[in-house]
Enzyme design. Structure first.
Site, short mmCIF file in Angstrom:
data_model
loop_
_atom_site.label_atom_id
_atom_site.label_comp_id
_atom_site.label_asym_id
_atom_site.label_seq_id
_atom_site.Cartn_x
_atom_site.Cartn_y
_atom_site.Cartn_z
CG LEU A 127 -1.83 1.21 1.42
CD1 LEU A 127 -2.83 1.31 0.27
CD2 LEU A 127 -2.58 1.14 2.75
CB ALA A 132 1.60 7.90 -0.62
N GLY A 133 2.50 7.47 2.94
CA GLY A 133 2.39 6.47 4.02
C GLY A 133 1.08 6.67 4.76
NE ARG A 269 22.02 -7.41 39.72
CZ ARG A 269 23.33 -7.44 39.56
NH1 ARG A 269 23.94 -8.58 39.24
NH2 ARG A 269 24.05 -6.35 39.68
CD GLN A 337 15.40 2.29 34.59
OE1 GLN A 337 15.66 2.55 33.42
NE2 GLN A 337 16.07 2.83 35.59
N GLY A 340 18.52 -3.24 34.63
CA GLY A 340 19.66 -2.34 34.87
C GLY A 340 20.63 -2.37 33.71
CD GLU A 364 -0.86 -4.01 9.59
OE1 GLU A 364 -2.09 -4.00 9.84
OE2 GLU A 364 -0.26 -5.00 9.14
C1 LIG Z 1 9.19 -2.05 9.41
C2 LIG Z 1 8.07 -1.51 8.59
C3 LIG Z 1 7.26 -2.39 7.89
C4 LIG Z 1 6.22 -1.90 7.07
N1 LIG Z 1 5.49 -2.78 6.34
C5 LIG Z 1 4.59 -2.29 5.44
C6 LIG Z 1 3.92 -3.18 4.53
O1 LIG Z 1 4.08 -4.41 4.58
N2 LIG Z 1 3.08 -2.65 3.61
C7 LIG Z 1 2.85 -1.29 3.52
O2 LIG Z 1 2.07 -0.88 2.66
N3 LIG Z 1 3.46 -0.42 4.37
C8 LIG Z 1 4.33 -0.89 5.32
N4 LIG Z 1 4.99 -0.02 6.17
C9 LIG Z 1 4.76 1.42 6.03
C10 LIG Z 1 4.03 2.03 7.21
O3 LIG Z 1 2.69 1.63 7.21
C11 LIG Z 1 4.23 3.56 7.15
O4 LIG Z 1 5.57 3.81 7.49
C12 LIG Z 1 3.28 4.30 8.06
O5 LIG Z 1 1.96 4.20 7.59
C13 LIG Z 1 3.65 5.77 8.21
O6 LIG Z 1 3.86 6.36 6.96
P1 LIG Z 1 5.20 7.23 6.72
O7 LIG Z 1 6.34 6.41 7.17
O8 LIG Z 1 5.18 7.69 5.31
O9 LIG Z 1 5.07 8.45 7.71
P2 LIG Z 1 4.35 9.84 7.39
O10 LIG Z 1 3.01 9.60 6.81
O11 LIG Z 1 5.31 10.70 6.63
O12 LIG Z 1 4.18 10.42 8.85
C14 LIG Z 1 5.24 11.11 9.54
C15 LIG Z 1 4.68 11.58 10.88
O13 LIG Z 1 3.60 12.48 10.67
C16 LIG Z 1 2.45 12.02 11.38
N5 LIG Z 1 1.23 12.36 10.64
C17 LIG Z 1 0.98 12.16 9.31
N6 LIG Z 1 -0.26 12.57 9.02
C18 LIG Z 1 -0.82 13.02 10.17
C19 LIG Z 1 -2.09 13.55 10.52
N7 LIG Z 1 -3.08 13.69 9.62
N8 LIG Z 1 -2.31 13.90 11.82
C20 LIG Z 1 -1.33 13.77 12.73
N9 LIG Z 1 -0.11 13.25 12.48
C21 LIG Z 1 0.14 12.87 11.21
C22 LIG Z 1 2.65 10.52 11.52
O14 LIG Z 1 1.90 9.99 12.62
C23 LIG Z 1 4.15 10.43 11.74
O15 LIG Z 1 4.44 10.64 13.08
C24 LIG Z 1 5.98 -0.49 7.01
C25 LIG Z 1 6.79 0.38 7.76
C26 LIG Z 1 7.83 -0.11 8.53
C27 LIG Z 1 8.68 0.87 9.30
#
Ligand SMILES: Cc1cc2nc3c(=O)[nH]c(=O)nc-3n(C[C@H](O)[C@H](O)[C@H](O)COP(=O)(O)OP(=O)(O)OC[C@H]3O[C@@H](n4cnc5c(N)ncnc54)[C@H](O)[C@@H]3O)c2cc1C
Length: 380
Positions: A127, A132-133, A269, A337, A340, A364
Site C-alpha cells: 500500500l 504516501a504512508g 538478581r 530498566q 539495569g 499499519e
Molecule cells: C518495518 C516496517 C514495515 C512496514 N510494512 C509495510 C507493509 O508491509 N506494507 C505497507 O504498505 N506499508 C508498510 N509499512 C509502512 C508504514 O505503514 C508507514 O511507514 C506508516 O503508515 C507511516 O507512513 P510514513 O512512514 O510515510 O510516515 P508519514 O506519513 O510521513 O508520517 C510522519 C509523521 O507524521 C504524522 N502524521 C501524518 N499525518 C498526520 C495527521 N493527519 N495527523 C497527525 N499526524 C500525522 C505521523 O503519525 C508520523 O508521526 C511499514 C513500515 C515499517 C517501518
C-alpha cells in the site's frame, strides 16, 4: 506467557498448547540468530504453515483453519511473545489474503486462495509509497489497462516480505480520481518486471525483511484485479481494520515476552541482600507492567469479539492498536530498566524487545492515525 488463557473451546485450548510446543521447539532456539544476522527465516514460516498456523482466520472449505479472531489473535500473541518478526509476518500474510477473500469473485477465490492458505506460500501487502504512508490516497504507482491486461509501473515502499513473498497484494492507481482512483491487484512474485530493492536497514525486526518493490512494466491479466476499478482503497482499509488487530496481538505478545524476562531476572538478581523483585519500588514497576499487558490483551480481545459477532469494529480495532502498542513501548522500556545495565546489552533479549516495540507504534497506521480514526468515528 500468561499462566493460562480462558479459551472459548477445548479445541482452541489445544491449539494454544500446540502453538506453544511448536514455537518453543522450532522458533525460540533460532530467534537470536536470525535477529543478529538479518537472515529471513523462511523455513520457520513453512513449519508454521504446515502446522496450519498461517491461515487460521479463513474458512476451512477454502483451506483455512476456520478459527475466530478471538482464537487466531491469541495464537498470534503466543508466536510474537517468542519472535515479533515472525508474529508480524503471520499477521501480514493474513492481511495479504484478505482482499481476495473479501473482494474476489468465487472463481478467483477458488483459483488462488487454497494455494495462498496452504501454508507453503507467503504473502505481502503493498500500500505505502515513499511519499504516501499515512496518506495512501496520494499514491502514484499506476496500473494502465491495455486490452485484457494491466501494466503496472511505480514503486511500493516498506513492503514486509519484499523480495521473499510468493504473492503481492498491490494497490495501484487506475485513474486520477484521488482515493476513488485506486484498484487492488494480486501479483505473483514471478511476474516479469517485478523486483525488490535492497532491504531497509532497520532499528529492529531484523528477521522481517522490509524492501521497496519496483514495478517496471509489470503486465498482469485483468482477471487479477480484485473488486471493481476504484475499489482498491476501501479494500485496503477494510483489511487494515483486521490487520490492526493482528498488530495489537503481536505487540501484546512482545510485551508479555519482555515482562517474562524481567520477572525472571528480578527473582534472581540480588541487591541490598534480597531479590530485587522484593524491593517494593521495583516490584511495583513489574506490577504496572503486568497490568499493562493484561489490559492490552483485554482490549484486543474485546475488539476481536465484536468482529467475530459481525458487529462494526473499526473504532475498536484502532483503539486496540493504539493501546496495545503504546503499552508494549512502555512495558519493554521498563523491562530494560528492571535489568539495569544488563538490560542495555545484547546478552538479554529486552533491548531487542524495546527496539521492536517502537515500530508497532508506526506501521499499519501510526498511532496518530489511529487517533484520527477514533476521533472521526466519535464525531460521526
Ligand atoms: C518495518 C516496517 C514495515 C512496514 N510494512 C509495510 C507493509 O508491509 N506494507 C505497507 O504498505 N506499508 C508498510 N509499512 C509502512 C508504514 O505503514 C508507514 O511507514 C506508516 O503508515 C507511516 O507512513 P510514513 O512512514 O510515510 O510516515 P508519514 O506519513 O510521513 O508520517 C510522519 C509523521 O507524521 C504524522 N502524521 C501524518 N499525518 C498526520 C495527521 N493527519 N495527523 C497527525 N499526524 C500525522 C505521523 O503519525 C508520523 O508521526 C511499514 C513500515 C515499517 C517501518
Amino acid at each position: 506467557m500468561p499462566a493460562s488463557r480462558l479459551m472459548p473451546t477445548e479445541e482452541s485450548s489445544d491449539l494454544i498448547g500446540l502453538t506453544r510446543d511448536i514455537v518453543a521447539r522450532e522458533l525460540a532456539p533460532k530467534v537470536a540468530g536470525f535477529e543478529a544476522s538479518g537472515e529471513f527465516p523462511r523455513e520457520v514460516f513453512r513449519t508454521l504453515g504446515r502446522a496450519g498456523l498461517l491461515s487460521l482466520p479463513y474458512p476451512e472449505e477454502l483451506g483455512g483453519g476456520g478459527q475466530s479472531y478471538e482464537v487466531y489473535l491469541q495464537v498470534l500473541e503466543e508466536i510474537a511473545s517468542v519472535s515479533a518478526s515472525v508474529g508480524v509476518g503471520v499477521s501480514v500474510h493474513a492481511l495479504s489474503c484478505f482482499g481476495l477473500f473479501t473482494a474476489g469473485t468465487d472463481e478467483q477465490r477458488e483459483q488462488w486462495l487454497p494455494e495462498m492458505l496452504s501454508g507453503e506460500q507467503l504473502g505481502a501487502y503493498c500500500l505505502s509509497e515513499a511519499h504516501a504512508g499515512s496518506d495512501p490516497a496520494a499514491m502514484r504507482t499506476k496500473a494502465v489497462r491495455e486490452g485484457d491486461s494491466y501494466v503496472i509501473n511505480g514503486a511500493k515502499a516498506w513492503t514486509t516480505h519484499g523480495g521473499q513473498a510468493d504473492f503481492y497484494k498491490v494497490m495501484a492507481r487506475t485513474s486520477d480520481d484521488g482515493g476513488r482512483g485506486i484498484s487492488c491487484f494480486l501479483v505473483p512474485a514471478d511476474a516479469n518486471g517485478l523486483s525488490a530493492d535492497n532491504p531497509e536497514q532497520k532499528m529492529g525486526l531484523m528477521g522481517s525483511t522490509t524492501a521497496t518493490m519496483i514495478f517496471n512494466d509489470v503486465r498482469i491479466p485483468v482477471g487479477r484485479r480484485l473488486g471493481d476499478e476504484g475499489q482498491g482503497l476501501p479494500i485496503a482499509l477494510a483489511g487494515l481494520d483486521s490487520g490492526r488487530l493482528g498488530i495489537a496481538a503481536v505487540a501484546t505478545g512482545l510485551a508479555q515476552g519482555a515482562l517474562d524476562a524481567a520477572v525472571a531476572y528480578a527473582k534472581e538478581r540480588q541487591a541490598f541482600g534480597k531479590a530485587i523483585i522484593d524491593h517494593q519500588g521495583l516490584g511495583f514497576v513489574l506490577a504496572d507492567m503486568a497490568a499493562a499487558v493484561e489490559s492490552a490483551r483485554a482490549t484486543y480481545l474485546s475488539a476481536a469479539r465484536r468482529k467475530d459477532a459481525g458487529e462494526p469494529f473499526s473504532r475498536q480495532a484502532s483503539i486496540a492498536k493504539l493501546v496495545c502498542t503504546d503499552n508494549a513501548m512502555k512495558v519493554t522500556t521498563d523491562a530494560v530498566q528492571v535489568l539495569g545495565g544488563a538490560g542495555y546489552t545484547r546478552d538479554f533479549p529486552v533491548e531487542r524487545h524495546m527496539r521492536e516495540a517502537k515500530v508497532m507504534q508506526i506501521f499499519e497506521g501510526t498511532n496518530q492515525i489511529q487517533r484520527l480514526v477514533i476521533s472521526r468515528d466519535l464525531a460521526r
